[in-house]
Design an enzyme around this catalytic site. Structure first.
Site, PDB file in Angstrom:
ATOM      1  N   GLU A  23       0.888  -1.334   0.048  1.00 17.50           N
ATOM      2  CA  GLU A  23      -0.092   0.008   0.030  1.00 17.50           C
ATOM      3  C   GLU A  23       0.928   1.291  -0.246  1.00 17.50           C
ATOM      4  O   GLU A  23       0.554   2.315  -0.679  1.00 17.50           O
ATOM      5  CB  GLU A  23      -0.944   0.032   1.302  1.00 17.50           C
ATOM      6  N   ARG A  74       0.622   3.723  -3.483  1.00 19.57           N
ATOM      7  CA  ARG A  74       0.023   5.074  -2.985  1.00 19.57           C
ATOM      8  C   ARG A  74       1.085   6.255  -2.739  1.00 19.57           C
ATOM      9  O   ARG A  74       0.887   7.142  -3.637  1.00 19.57           O
ATOM     10  CB  ARG A  74      -0.698   5.149  -1.836  1.00 19.57           C
ATOM     11  N   ASP A 105      -5.166  -9.854  -7.655  1.00 20.54           N
ATOM     12  CA  ASP A 105      -5.765  -9.092  -8.735  1.00 20.54           C
ATOM     13  C   ASP A 105      -4.473  -8.478  -9.468  1.00 20.54           C
ATOM     14  O   ASP A 105      -4.228  -8.680 -10.776  1.00 20.54           O
ATOM     15  CB  ASP A 105      -6.722  -8.012  -8.497  1.00 20.54           C
ATOM     16  N   GLU A 125     -12.494   0.240  -9.756  1.00 20.67           N
ATOM     17  CA  GLU A 125     -12.153  -0.770 -11.042  1.00 20.67           C
ATOM     18  C   GLU A 125     -12.908  -0.613 -12.301  1.00 20.67           C
ATOM     19  O   GLU A 125     -12.485  -0.777 -13.261  1.00 20.67           O
ATOM     20  CB  GLU A 125     -11.983  -2.021 -10.656  1.00 20.67           C
TER      21      GLU A 125
END
Length: 713
Positions: free
Chosen positions: A285, A289, A427, A587
């Protein structure tokens, strides 16, 4: 006499008669229309002569306040008063209507001088005849700008224009704040009906939504990592904050040209941001980010010149390099698979506290775009080498048909468990396989090979259709390839639709890609990938379309049994109560953006606009200070969660803005987006790097399995 009708006993005083007579003689035209009232003349004539002079003076000095008692319009004396009033003004009056001599109906508009009633339309205003609105002394027509009704009308016009937002500050200075612009459709159409489609205007609406969100955060939670817009509370993820929302939003502000907001953000980064904190952070993360946000801001500022040059042009790169040096500690495992977390102060990697200490496969394999780009900017090979090593270790496991389990052990480098899915924890592994190939201008074909193998596995083992509508969806394999499928699909899987289209065309428009090199590069594989991309995009939109709020749940189940779904439903899509929340995820709009750019089919823009309107309608905070995630998209009103995710600003609104923007804004054949929607440039591998980066796959047998002897080496 009824005291309610004449509280001051005006009619019993001589000056009233004098006033009547003087008014009657003031205009010959009015006098010609005065009806004959013999009774009135006989009772008043004797007194007129003796009191004329004193009555005139008294009439000039009289000043009465409007009585508090509203006169009755039903009294028998009313008609007599109307007759007197007609004698004075030459006009008939009735609260509703009075028939004139000619039989016409004269309403209140005649009294006020407005044909349509003006402000008094459909109003039954009491006319106080002890001091009527227009009395003889002021009956001459004044200039329009001196009339009170003119200024009243102007105030009304100004009020309406203000309500419509005509006097709102420029978008860069704040934009629309009030909730009435966001709720109930008023924000989208002034008449309640859709106006002609103007995509530039729709793009501006997305920009305004960003401004509303940003200003709420800026006012109530500036510098904090978490923002709760309903309770107006905030929280830090580290003692001095990580800039979680600020850094994640930098490139969105640049793309939207929000220079004022960007300047404030840069000031905070320059003066307040420090990575030297004793804090454990999630490796994945923080990379996608924070590191991704800083690198993207550097690219847009220094290469694309989206903001003016300044003395601190290296600010973002300096902060990114400092952070990356601390994140490298996560890669110091015996296998090269990064640990789930890392301490920013000590640089020590930390295994996961759950899942047997294993790292998420997607998280370990979704650091490469950021680290490779940083190597290009700094010339340091270490970032590139450590990042690509993780992919090599994953591939050496020889996953069947390219479908990897969702956990991998950082110590051994081997898969932990056998569960396969393209939702959470799986994913972005598949996403970054393709994007690494595209990022280096197709100079690393190894990644394309792994990607194509994985997509073939998806189509063989996971691609299913629902009943009765035959929606395409991507199922899960809880026990691995060969096991029973689960008809469950996370909203996260919706990235795959855009990714498939991107892989088929390599970022070019479909018509161009099909004809490239005489069509020799286009094959049945690309055609099938594009077909699945279209079908999956439709399914993801239907996840929004089937709910009462028009927003998708976090997870959906699909009916794959004839006549009965996962919960006995006849519907294609089943939403379980525990999965009905919406986290403002991007998404689906990400795939809509890519599909629009590549196909030019406007339906994808329309679907995106519908989703945006639903977000505005149901996730807006009551006081208009922002937007929040929701607890249940299946009911209206939907319970609100009181949390704004940073990816609402970094991804969801950014992709919607780009969906409604011209193609030359971040063209897909020139850039790649990381999994947090931060754009990076495509580049060639530098000569200095060649021979020092890259790796080769272990040899496989005819079944695609890794040859054991090669693996032992």
């Amino acid at each position: 006499m009824n005291s309610l009708r004449d509280p001051f006993a005006i009619r019993s005083k001589p000056p009233l008669a004098i006033l009547i007579q003087k008014a009657a003689s003031a205009s010959s035209e009015a006098a010609s229309r005065i009806p004959t009232f013999e009774t009135i003349a006989e009772n008043t004539q004797a007194k007129i002569e003796s009191l004329a002079e004193s009555g005139a003076r008294l009439a000039e000095s009289m000043a009465f306040t409007i009585p508090k008692n509203v006169p009755s319009f039903d009294s028998p004396n009313r008609e007599r008063e109307n007759q007197i009033w007609s004698a004075v003004t030459g006009k008939a009056h009735s609260p509703t209507s009075v028939h004139s001599r000619g039989g016409g109906s004269i309403g209140l508009g005649s009294i006020t001088g407005s044909s349509g009633g003006g402000f008094f339309k459909d109003k039954e205003l009491p006319m106080y005849k002890d001091k009527p609105y227009y009395y003889t002394g002021s009956y001459r027509r004044r200039r329009i700008w001196k009339q009170r009704r003119f200024w009243g009308f102007m105030l009304l016009v100004i009020g309406v224009l203000y309500w419509l937002g005509m006097f709102s500050r420029d978008d860069q200075e704040g934009g629309i704040k009030k909730l009435q612009y966001l709720k109930g459709g008023k924000w989208f159409s002034k008449t309640g009906e859709e106006e002609a489609v103007n995509w530039d205007q729709r793009r501006e609406k997305v920009k305004e939504a960003f401004i509303v969100s940003w200003e709420g955060y800026e006012k109530h939670a500036w510098g904090y990592d978490e923002w709760h817009p309903i309770s107006k509370t905030k929280r830090q993820m580290a003692p001095q904050g990580l800039g979680w929302i600020i850094i994640d939003s930098l490139d969105t502000m640049m793309i939207m040209n929000l220079t004022t907001q960007l300047s404030h953000a840069k000031q905070w980064i320059s003066q307040s941001l420090t990575w030297d904190q004793d804090q454990d952070v999630n490796t994945f993360e923080t990379t996608i980010r924070m590191l991704g946000g800083l690198l993207s801001a550097h690219y847009l500022q220094n290469d694309l010149k989206m903001v003016p040059a300044s003395d601190d042009d290296d600010l973002f790169l300096e902060k990114a390099t400092d952070l990356a040096e601390r994140l490298l500690g996560a890669f110091d495992s015996t296998s090269g698979i990064p640990f789930a977390s890392v301490n920013l102060k000590t640089n020590a990697g930390i295994p996961s506290h759950t899942d047997g200490g294993a790292s998420s496969t997607a998280e370990a394999a979704t650091l490469q775009l950021e680290m490779k780009y940083l190597s290009i900017l700094t010339g340091e090979l270490d970032y590139w080498r450590k990042a690509e090593k993780a992919i090599q270790v994953i591939d050496n496991n020889g996953a069947k048909d390219g479908l990897v389990p969702i956990f991998i052990n950082a110590a051994s480098g081997e898969f932990h468990g056998s569960e396969i899915r393209l939702g959470s924890r799986g994913d972005s592994y598949y996403e970054y396989l393709l994007k690494q190939y595209l990022q280096t201008n197709k100079q690393e074909p190894t990644y394309l090979g792994i990607y194509n193998e994985a997509m073939s596995g998806v189509k063989t083992h996971l691609w299913r259709h629902s009943l009765p509508s035959h929606f395409s969806f991507i199922a899960e394999l809880p026990t691995g390839v060969g096991g029973t499928i689960s008809p469950k699909m996370d909203h996260l899987v919706c990235f795959l639709a855009g990714n498939l289209a991107l892989g088929a065309t390599e970022g070019k428009a479909i018509d161009v890609a099909r004809k490239e090199d005489g069509g020799s590069k286009w094959s049945t594989r690309q055609e099938e990938d594009l077909r699945l991309a279209r079908e999956l995009t439709r399914t993801c939109y239907e996840m929004y379309n089937v709910t009462k709020t028009g927003l998708a749940p976090e997870i959906a189940y699909f009916n794959i049994k004839e006549g009965e779904g996962a919960s006995g439903s006849q519907d294609d899509i089943i939403i379980k109560p525990r999965d009905a929340h919406n986290l403002q995820r991007p998404e689906t709009v990400e795939s809509l953006f890519i599909m629009w750019r590549l196909t030019k089919e406007e339906i994808y823009r329309e679907w995106g606009w519908n989703i945006f309107k639903s977000f505005m309608e149901h996730s807006a905070v009551a006081d208009g200070t922002g937007f929040t995630s929701l607890d249940d998209v299946t009911v209206v009103p939907s319970p609100q969660r009181d949390n704004m995710e940073s990816f609402w600003l970094a991804e969801t609104l950014k992709y919607l803005y780009l969906l409604f923007s011209p193609d030359d804004l971040l063209p897909l054949d020139q850039i790649v987006f990381n999994t947090e929607a931060h754009p990076f440039p495509k580049f060639d591998i530098p000569e200095l790097f060649k021979g020092k980066v890259g790796w080769e796959r272990l040899p496989r047998n005819e079944k695609g399995e890794v040859i054991k002897s090669a693996k032992s080496k």
